[in-house]
Design a protein around this motif. Structure first.
Motif, mmCIF file in Angstrom:
data_model
loop_
_atom_site.group_PDB
_atom_site.id
_atom_site.type_symbol
_atom_site.label_atom_id
_atom_site.label_comp_id
_atom_site.label_asym_id
_atom_site.label_seq_id
_atom_site.Cartn_x
_atom_site.Cartn_y
_atom_site.Cartn_z
ATOM 1 N N GLY A 42 -65.204 -14.627 -26.867
ATOM 2 C CA GLY A 42 -63.446 -13.925 -27.847
ATOM 3 C C GLY A 42 -63.065 -15.221 -28.180
ATOM 4 O O GLY A 42 -61.334 -14.307 -29.218
ATOM 5 N N VAL A 43 -63.443 -16.125 -28.407
ATOM 6 C CA VAL A 43 -62.296 -17.302 -29.226
ATOM 7 C C VAL A 43 -62.706 -16.977 -30.530
ATOM 8 O O VAL A 43 -61.176 -17.120 -30.924
ATOM 9 N N VAL A 44 -63.253 -17.285 -31.615
ATOM 10 C CA VAL A 44 -63.532 -16.859 -32.957
ATOM 11 C C VAL A 44 -62.880 -15.802 -33.255
ATOM 12 O O VAL A 44 -62.329 -15.410 -34.190
ATOM 13 N N ALA A 45 -62.598 -14.585 -32.196
ATOM 14 C CA ALA A 45 -61.853 -12.954 -32.758
ATOM 15 C C ALA A 45 -60.599 -14.010 -32.908
ATOM 16 O O ALA A 45 -59.908 -13.112 -33.385
ATOM 17 N N VAL A 46 -60.294 -15.372 -31.812
ATOM 18 C CA VAL A 46 -58.233 -15.459 -31.762
ATOM 19 C C VAL A 46 -58.708 -16.225 -33.185
ATOM 20 O O VAL A 46 -57.077 -15.704 -33.830
ATOM 21 N N ILE A 47 -59.033 -16.914 -33.275
ATOM 22 C CA ILE A 47 -59.429 -17.542 -34.364
ATOM 23 C C ILE A 47 -59.258 -16.892 -35.701
ATOM 24 O O ILE A 47 -58.149 -16.519 -36.665
ATOM 25 N N ASP A 48 -59.795 -15.879 -36.361
ATOM 26 C CA ASP A 48 -59.997 -14.737 -37.024
ATOM 27 C C ASP A 48 -59.040 -13.973 -36.964
ATOM 28 O O ASP A 48 -58.535 -13.366 -38.371
ATOM 29 N N HIS A 49 -58.079 -14.021 -36.508
ATOM 30 C CA HIS A 49 -57.050 -13.142 -36.209
ATOM 31 C C HIS A 49 -55.875 -13.616 -36.967
ATOM 32 O O HIS A 49 -54.141 -12.653 -37.651
ATOM 33 N N TYR A 50 -55.782 -14.840 -37.010
ATOM 34 C CA TYR A 50 -54.492 -15.623 -37.678
ATOM 35 C C TYR A 50 -54.709 -16.229 -39.387
ATOM 36 O O TYR A 50 -55.970 -16.878 -39.298
ATOM 37 N N PRO A 51 -53.988 -15.488 -40.153
ATOM 38 C CA PRO A 51 -54.424 -15.504 -41.429
ATOM 39 C C PRO A 51 -54.688 -16.737 -41.926
ATOM 40 O O PRO A 51 -54.984 -16.940 -42.886
ATOM 41 N N ALA A 52 -53.455 -17.456 -41.440
ATOM 42 C CA ALA A 52 -53.350 -18.849 -41.746
ATOM 43 C C ALA A 52 -54.929 -19.683 -41.613
ATOM 44 O O ALA A 52 -54.296 -21.250 -42.295
ATOM 45 N N VAL A 53 -54.932 -19.572 -40.765
ATOM 46 C CA VAL A 53 -55.889 -20.851 -40.536
ATOM 47 C C VAL A 53 -57.296 -20.170 -41.722
ATOM 48 O O VAL A 53 -58.100 -21.354 -41.976
ATOM 49 N N ARG A 54 -57.145 -19.430 -42.391
ATOM 50 C CA ARG A 54 -58.372 -19.211 -43.185
ATOM 51 C C ARG A 54 -58.119 -20.347 -44.246
ATOM 52 O O ARG A 54 -59.274 -21.094 -44.725
ATOM 53 N N PRO A 55 -57.089 -20.170 -45.092
ATOM 54 C CA PRO A 55 -56.826 -21.698 -45.664
ATOM 55 C C PRO A 55 -57.316 -22.709 -45.734
ATOM 56 O O PRO A 55 -57.912 -23.979 -45.947
ATOM 57 N N LEU A 56 -56.676 -23.249 -43.751
ATOM 58 C CA LEU A 56 -57.156 -24.470 -44.229
ATOM 59 C C LEU A 56 -58.264 -24.705 -44.080
ATOM 60 O O LEU A 56 -59.375 -25.903 -43.806
ATOM 61 N N LEU A 57 -59.444 -23.629 -43.107
ATOM 62 C CA LEU A 57 -60.643 -23.489 -43.365
ATOM 63 C C LEU A 57 -61.553 -24.041 -44.657
ATOM 64 O O LEU A 57 -62.612 -24.551 -44.849
ATOM 65 N N TYR A 58 -61.086 -23.487 -45.531
ATOM 66 C CA TYR A 58 -61.530 -23.146 -46.535
ATOM 67 C C TYR A 58 -61.030 -24.800 -47.453
ATOM 68 O O TYR A 58 -62.046 -25.322 -48.263
ATOM 69 N N PHE A 59 -60.240 -25.009 -47.018
ATOM 70 C CA PHE A 59 -59.561 -26.868 -47.651
ATOM 71 C C PHE A 59 -60.403 -27.813 -46.936
ATOM 72 O O PHE A 59 -61.368 -28.682 -47.148
ATOM 73 N N GLY A 60 -60.532 -27.625 -45.595
ATOM 74 C CA GLY A 60 -61.610 -28.703 -44.967
ATOM 75 C C GLY A 60 -62.411 -28.183 -44.691
ATOM 76 O O GLY A 60 -63.275 -29.703 -45.485
ATOM 77 N N GLY A 61 -63.448 -27.308 -45.145
ATOM 78 C CA GLY A 61 -64.995 -27.395 -45.839
ATOM 79 C C GLY A 61 -64.630 -27.648 -46.691
ATOM 80 O O GLY A 61 -66.149 -28.139 -47.596
ATOM 81 N N GLY A 62 -64.041 -27.442 -47.597
ATOM 82 C CA GLY A 62 -64.258 -27.856 -49.522
ATOM 83 C C GLY A 62 -64.428 -29.513 -49.424
ATOM 84 O O GLY A 62 -64.782 -30.048 -50.679
ATOM 85 N N LEU A 63 -63.011 -30.054 -49.207
ATOM 86 C CA LEU A 63 -63.098 -31.547 -48.361
ATOM 87 C C LEU A 63 -64.439 -32.003 -48.086
ATOM 88 O O LEU A 63 -65.126 -33.134 -48.515
ATOM 89 N N LEU A 64 -65.098 -32.206 -46.913
ATOM 90 C CA LEU A 64 -66.031 -32.388 -46.683
ATOM 91 C C LEU A 64 -67.242 -32.266 -47.585
ATOM 92 O O LEU A 64 -67.895 -33.115 -47.627
#
Length: 221
Positions: A57-79
């Motif tokens: 159930g951990v990934v589902a909790v992360i997915d429920h927070y919209p603010a996390v998505r942009p951080l993932l995109y930025f982190g992945g893009g920079l990497l």
């Protein structure tokens, strides 16, 4: 049948061009099969981790927070852009194929890190991935990138069987063994393959990296 369908599903998701396959390609032609396989194993290890976290159930909790998505995109893009710089340097330095003798674990770290910051990978396990063990149906080929719409309905199987999940990871395993082997074989025959593949990997990583940064910016706005 279920096991085979799972294998087709794993292959269908693993094979299309993307940042993970770009890194596998670069590692394979520059450092050899072991390095390419290690890079593939990094991506596969992340999938196994996501599956376990999804069940918990951990990934589902992360997915429920919209603010996390942009951080993932930025982190992945920079990497991706960071790894693209490395691929450009490899393309300049690689005059020909080199079979081993170098660090073969860097690819694992790259793909594992990229997978952990990939919103698409997280989204897959929150939706489709966890459903592999739940009773229902799965349109296997509908999730093939770019071709899914055309292939929809071609192969529909019942979910809820562990053999489907086993087949899924088996399909990924086949890809990370065969794909580097094919690249290494080409590299041994054609000296120019190494710099060309490394340069191509850099282009793919730059493209996806800029795309991820753009999507992150759009989600912030």
């Amino acid at each position: 049948m279920t096991l085979a369908a799972g294998a087709v599903f794993g292959l269908a998701l693993a094979a299309p061009p993307g940042p993970m396959n770009a890194i596998i390609a670069e590692e394979s032609v520059v450092r050899g099969w072991t390095a390419g396989f290690s890079a593939g194993l990094g991506a596969m290890a992340a999938d196994v981790l996501f599956f376990v976290l999804t069940l918990a159930g951990v990934v589902a909790v992360i997915d429920h927070y919209p603010a996390v998505r942009p951080l993932l995109y930025f982190g992945g893009g920079l990497l991706m852009l960071y790894f693209a710089v490395g691929a450009i340097e490899e393309a300049r330095a690689a005059a020909s194929f080199t079979d081993g003798g170098q660090d073969t674990s860097s690819g694992f770290r790259k793909t594992f890190a990229l997978s952990l910051t990939n919103p698409y990978q997280i989204g897959f396990w929150v939706t489709v991935g966890v459903g592999l063990l739940e009773a229902g149906t799965l349109d296997v080929l509908a999730y093939v990138p770019a071709l899914g719409e055309a292939l929809a309905g071609t192969l529909v199987v019942q979910t809820g069987s562990p053999s489907l999940l086993v087949g899924f990871f088996a399909g990924i395993a086949v890809w990370i063994v065969v794909y580097p082997a094919a690249l290494v074989s080409a590299g041994r025959r054609i000296d120019a393959a190494a710099p060309i593949v490394a340069a191509g990997s850099a282009v793919v990583l730059v493209g996806f990296g800029l795309g991820f940064l753009a999507m992150g910016a759009l989600r912030v706005v």
